[in-house]
Scaffold this motif. Sequence first.
Motif, short mmCIF file in Angstrom:
data_model
loop_
_atom_site.label_atom_id
_atom_site.label_comp_id
_atom_site.label_asym_id
_atom_site.label_seq_id
_atom_site.Cartn_x
_atom_site.Cartn_y
_atom_site.Cartn_z
N PRO A 179 0.80 -1.23 0.00
CA PRO A 179 0.00 0.00 0.00
C PRO A 179 0.83 1.28 0.00
O PRO A 179 0.38 2.30 0.53
CB PRO A 179 -0.77 -0.14 1.31
CG PRO A 179 0.21 -0.78 2.24
CD PRO A 179 0.98 -1.75 1.38
N PHE A 180 2.03 1.26 -0.57
CA PHE A 180 2.90 2.43 -0.56
C PHE A 180 2.90 3.12 -1.91
O PHE A 180 2.66 2.49 -2.94
CB PHE A 180 4.33 2.02 -0.19
CG PHE A 180 4.41 1.20 1.07
CD1 PHE A 180 4.38 1.80 2.31
CD2 PHE A 180 4.50 -0.18 1.01
CE1 PHE A 180 4.45 1.06 3.48
CE2 PHE A 180 4.57 -0.94 2.17
CZ PHE A 180 4.54 -0.32 3.40
N PHE A 181 3.20 4.42 -1.91
CA PHE A 181 3.17 5.15 -3.19
C PHE A 181 4.54 5.63 -3.65
O PHE A 181 4.70 6.00 -4.81
CB PHE A 181 2.23 6.37 -3.10
CG PHE A 181 2.73 7.48 -2.21
CD1 PHE A 181 3.70 8.37 -2.64
CD2 PHE A 181 2.21 7.64 -0.94
CE1 PHE A 181 4.16 9.39 -1.83
CE2 PHE A 181 2.66 8.65 -0.11
CZ PHE A 181 3.64 9.53 -0.56
N SER A 182 5.53 5.65 -2.78
CA SER A 182 6.78 6.36 -3.09
C SER A 182 7.76 5.48 -3.86
O SER A 182 8.76 5.00 -3.33
CB SER A 182 7.44 6.87 -1.81
OG SER A 182 8.62 7.61 -2.12
N SER A 183 7.50 5.30 -5.14
CA SER A 183 8.41 4.53 -5.98
C SER A 183 9.56 5.37 -6.51
O SER A 183 10.58 4.83 -6.94
CB SER A 183 7.64 3.91 -7.16
OG SER A 183 7.02 4.94 -7.92
N SER A 184 9.42 6.70 -6.49
CA SER A 184 10.45 7.60 -7.02
C SER A 184 10.67 8.75 -6.05
O SER A 184 10.25 9.88 -6.31
CB SER A 184 10.03 8.13 -8.40
OG SER A 184 11.00 8.99 -8.93
N PRO A 185 11.32 8.50 -4.93
CA PRO A 185 11.46 9.56 -3.92
C PRO A 185 12.23 10.78 -4.41
O PRO A 185 11.93 11.90 -3.99
CB PRO A 185 12.19 8.87 -2.77
CG PRO A 185 12.77 7.62 -3.34
CD PRO A 185 11.89 7.22 -4.46
N THR A 186 13.20 10.59 -5.31
CA THR A 186 13.95 11.77 -5.76
C THR A 186 13.06 12.74 -6.53
O THR A 186 13.25 13.95 -6.45
CB THR A 186 15.15 11.36 -6.64
OG1 THR A 186 14.70 10.49 -7.68
CG2 THR A 186 16.21 10.65 -5.82
N THR A 187 12.09 12.23 -7.27
CA THR A 187 11.16 13.10 -7.97
C THR A 187 10.36 13.93 -6.98
O THR A 187 10.22 15.15 -7.13
CB THR A 187 10.20 12.28 -8.85
OG1 THR A 187 10.95 11.46 -9.74
CG2 THR A 187 9.26 13.17 -9.63
N THR A 188 9.85 13.27 -5.95
CA THR A 188 9.07 13.97 -4.93
C THR A 188 9.92 14.98 -4.18
O THR A 188 9.50 16.12 -3.94
CB THR A 188 8.46 12.97 -3.94
OG1 THR A 188 7.82 11.91 -4.67
CG2 THR A 188 7.46 13.64 -3.02
N LEU A 189 11.13 14.58 -3.81
CA LEU A 189 12.00 15.47 -3.06
C LEU A 189 12.42 16.68 -3.89
O LEU A 189 12.58 17.78 -3.35
CB LEU A 189 13.23 14.71 -2.56
CG LEU A 189 12.94 13.61 -1.52
CD1 LEU A 189 14.22 12.84 -1.19
CD2 LEU A 189 12.33 14.18 -0.26
N ALA A 190 12.60 16.50 -5.20
CA ALA A 190 12.92 17.65 -6.05
C ALA A 190 11.77 18.64 -6.08
O ALA A 190 11.97 19.87 -6.05
CB ALA A 190 13.25 17.18 -7.46
N PHE A 191 10.54 18.12 -6.13
CA PHE A 191 9.36 19.00 -6.10
C PHE A 191 9.30 19.75 -4.78
O PHE A 191 9.00 20.95 -4.74
CB PHE A 191 8.10 18.15 -6.30
CG PHE A 191 6.84 18.95 -6.43
CD1 PHE A 191 6.53 19.61 -7.60
CD2 PHE A 191 5.96 19.03 -5.36
CE1 PHE A 191 5.35 20.34 -7.72
CE2 PHE A 191 4.77 19.76 -5.47
CZ PHE A 191 4.48 20.42 -6.65
N ILE A 192 9.59 19.06 -3.68
CA ILE A 192 9.61 19.71 -2.37
C ILE A 192 10.73 20.73 -2.28
O ILE A 192 10.57 21.80 -1.69
CB ILE A 192 9.73 18.64 -1.26
CG1 ILE A 192 8.46 17.78 -1.22
CG2 ILE A 192 9.98 19.28 0.09
CD1 ILE A 192 8.59 16.54 -0.35
N ALA A 193 11.87 20.42 -2.87
CA ALA A 193 13.00 21.35 -2.84
C ALA A 193 12.64 22.69 -3.44
O ALA A 193 13.09 23.75 -2.98
CB ALA A 193 14.20 20.74 -3.58
N ALA A 194 11.80 22.66 -4.48
CA ALA A 194 11.42 23.90 -5.15
C ALA A 194 10.50 24.75 -4.28
O ALA A 194 10.32 25.95 -4.56
CB ALA A 194 10.72 23.58 -6.48
N GLN A 195 9.92 24.15 -3.24
CA GLN A 195 8.96 24.87 -2.40
C GLN A 195 9.46 25.10 -0.98
O GLN A 195 8.71 25.56 -0.12
CB GLN A 195 7.64 24.09 -2.36
CG GLN A 195 7.02 23.90 -3.74
CD GLN A 195 5.70 23.16 -3.67
OE1 GLN A 195 4.75 23.62 -3.03
NE2 GLN A 195 5.63 22.02 -4.33
#
Length: 375
Positions: free
Chosen positions: A54-70
């Motif tokens: 039941p997990f969604f984070s298959s690409s954490p670097t993509t998510t973290l890059a989006f967070i980095a921008a904010q």
Amino acid sequence: MQFGVFSVSDITRDPTTGKVPTEKERIDAIVAIAKKVEEIGMDVFALGEHHNRPFFSSSPTTTLAFIAAQTERIILSTATTLITTNDPVKIAEDFAMLQHLSNGRVDLVLGRGNTGPVYPWFGKNIQDSVNLTVENYSLLRKLWDEDVVNWEGRYRTPLQNFTSTPRPLDDVAPFVWHGSIRTPQVAEIAAYYGDGFFANNIFWPKEHYQQLIGLYRERYEHYGHGRADQAVVGLGGQFYMAKNSQDAVREFRPYFDNAPVYGHGPSLEDFTSQTPLTVGSPQEVIEKTLTFQEYFGDYQRQLFLVDHAGLPLKTVLNQLDMFGEHVLPTLRKEMEARAPKDLTPAPTHAGLVAARNAKLAAQGAERSEGDDRGH
């Protein structure tokens, strides 16, 4: 001391309402949680890697890059990057790119993961997991530390005259933590390279993790990186707070009892007495967290799991607000007062660059002295 939050990215039914968030809702919630982490003054946000429900984070670097921008200040890390099934070349490239995009606000926790089926999904054999860890990390280090790599191993095709791009920011690789809850060989790897060791001590009694951390510290000193008590250690933790402990227990019990990981097992009372989980008042969270240093020695990073077991986003954000107001200032003050002056600093990109420059300056001075003696 760095304080932060980590998420395993589970999508779990809320047992009090019956609602199951969509993948989109949970992904958006993770971004909101990371921004709240920065807002309340914490230092690190870390996200796990999974390739199964039941997990969604298959690409954490993509998510973290989006967070980095904010965000502007927090360090963005992984709770686990799978060193066994990811190609070391892709890890090297992805995290160097994230370094540049975040202005150095990135490190990572390498681990083998806890999902056996992931190995055949990526063409690997779980029986090779420890050997894959050793070989893949050796290659990853070369890819970051050497401009041109020639390499041949057992588990991937050879590399000839290969350069990983982009190069690490300022020619300094991201700091690496090695995460383990049961494998001594991982502690050995961390010690050999002088990297950090992250013990996600949220499931088992402290005695188990004392052995792993003790081994890492002993071997860290053995390899000449510093004294055992200067080794770089990170710990996991969990909390659920209310103004009084009775309300905290009442509110959290249905989530605990139905959680996919530990639900329908030990009672909430047994689990809180045997593990770092604290369900109670802010003062109880402070008191229990301060015991970690007594059990494991001085350490540099403390991460908490707060968004699991179906807890709705509003509740998680409220928990973080409470932590920022009532817990974090006291923990910072107490931990800073307790830490010895020669404790290895918590890792940052600026600190790694400064250490590299100091080492190069010292080497230059030694060469100059040698040249002078030669004349």
